[in-house]
Each structure stands twice: as C-alpha cells, then as structure tokens.
Design an enzyme around this catalytic site. Structure first.
Site, PDB file in Angstrom:
ATOM      1  CB  CYS A  39       0.413   2.027   8.749  1.00 40.58           C
ATOM      2  SG  CYS A  39       1.420   1.186   7.534  1.00 40.58           S
ATOM      3  CG  ASN A  48       3.588 -10.656  -1.952  1.00 42.07           C
ATOM      4  OD1 ASN A  48       3.523 -11.568  -3.070  1.00 42.07           O
ATOM      5  ND2 ASN A  48       4.255 -10.953  -0.978  1.00 42.07           N
ATOM      6  N   GLY A  53      -0.394 -12.980  -0.633  1.00 42.93           N
ATOM      7  CA  GLY A  53       0.584 -12.919   0.189  1.00 42.93           C
ATOM      8  C   GLY A  53       0.998 -11.721   1.043  1.00 42.93           C
ATOM      9  CG  HIS A  70       3.273   1.294   4.042  1.00 36.76           C
ATOM     10  ND1 HIS A  70       3.120   2.360   4.888  1.00 36.76           N
ATOM     11  CD2 HIS A  70       4.326   1.589   3.214  1.00 36.76           C
ATOM     12  CE1 HIS A  70       4.197   3.405   4.525  1.00 36.76           C
ATOM     13  NE2 HIS A  70       4.612   2.990   3.466  1.00 36.76           N
ATOM     14  CG  HIS A 115       5.798  -4.321   1.535  1.00 35.73           C
ATOM     15  ND1 HIS A 115       4.594  -4.246   1.998  1.00 35.73           N
ATOM     16  CD2 HIS A 115       6.015  -5.895   1.415  1.00 35.73           C
ATOM     17  CE1 HIS A 115       4.051  -5.270   2.020  1.00 35.73           C
ATOM     18  NE2 HIS A 115       4.720  -6.254   1.697  1.00 35.73           N
ATOM     19  CG  HIS A 127       9.188  -8.829  -0.598  1.00 31.49           C
ATOM     20  ND1 HIS A 127       9.196  -9.311   0.845  1.00 31.49           N
ATOM     21  CD2 HIS A 127       7.839  -8.424  -0.567  1.00 31.49           C
ATOM     22  CE1 HIS A 127       7.947  -9.337   1.566  1.00 31.49           C
ATOM     23  NE2 HIS A 127       7.074  -9.030   0.481  1.00 31.49           N
TER      24      HIS A 127
END
Ligand code: DGP
Length: 114
Positions: free
Chosen positions: A6, A87, A93, A98, A100, A102
C-alpha cells in the site's frame, strides 16, 4: 496493521516522501501530490483500512482524531469554508485503497461534484 503493497502505508512508514501537515496518535495528514484546490490535504489512519466502509463504532477514537485534524488544518490554512470528502470505491473516484479524507479549500466549489 499494514499492507506491504500500500502506497499510503509506505508514506506512514516514511518509505515514500510526503509533505507532512499534521499528525495525531492514530492519523497522519499530508499534502496531496496532485492538488485539486489551493489547499488539498489528505488525512489517513496510520493503520491500514481500505475505506470508510470498514469503519465501525470500534474506530470512534480514530474518527474523532481525523475530524479534529480536519478542523485544525482548515483553521491553520485560513479556510472558512472547505470540503471534506472520502471516495469509496473506484466508481466514486477512489484510486488509493487506504482510507483517506480529502480536505479541500481555497476556491469556490460547486455541487453536485462530477
Ligand atoms: P482518491 O482518488 O480519492 O483515492 O485520492 C487519492 C489521492 O492520493 C489523489 O488525490 C492523489 C493522491 N496521491 C496519490 N499518490 C500520492 C503520493 O504518492 N503522494 C501524495 N502526497 N499523494 C498521492
């Protein structure tokens, strides 16, 4: 708690460089390599999770840390308005698997997203 393949686990373990913005016990924040707004920061758990789909009440402390980091980053970056996005799956998208969030800000944004 890490996936050796990853990309973001490699960032957590400093095997790939990133521009760190902030950190908590369980989460890390760094600048997106391909910014979509003047401020574009990614907040990730240090342990590997694929997406928000895996989150449960057992992750309460982690979720709290992520949202506190997001608010602190927005404040530090002088953002009155910002967007916090995660997403889930390639059709929505997601390109790095992993978890996350934004943190996007510094320009006006439209809704709905594309
Ligand atoms: P998403 O498409 O929602 O999975 O977002 C993944 C984001 O990760 C995308 O905006 C670009 C960013 N990204 C991909 N590779 C790297 C990298 O090596 N370093 C950093 N800082 N960001 C990356």
């Amino acid at each position: 708690m890490r996936d050796p393949e990853c990309l973001f686990c490699k960032i957590v373990h400093k095997e790939i460089d990133s521009t760190l913005v902030s950190e908590s016990e369980r989460a890390l924040a760094f600048r997106d390599i391909n910014p979509a707004a003047p401020t574009h920061v990614l907040i990730i758990p240090k342990d590997h999770l694929v997406s928000v789909r895996e989150l449960t009440t057992a992750h309460g402390e982690l979720i709290g840390e992520i949202f506190e980091l997001a608010a602190q980053i927005a404040s530090d970056e002088g953002l009155e308005d910002y967007r916090l996005v995660s997403n889930v799956g390639p059709g929505a998208g997601q390109s790095v698997f992993h978890l996350h969030f934004h943190v996007l800000g510094g320009r006006s944004m439209s809704w709905p997203p594309g």
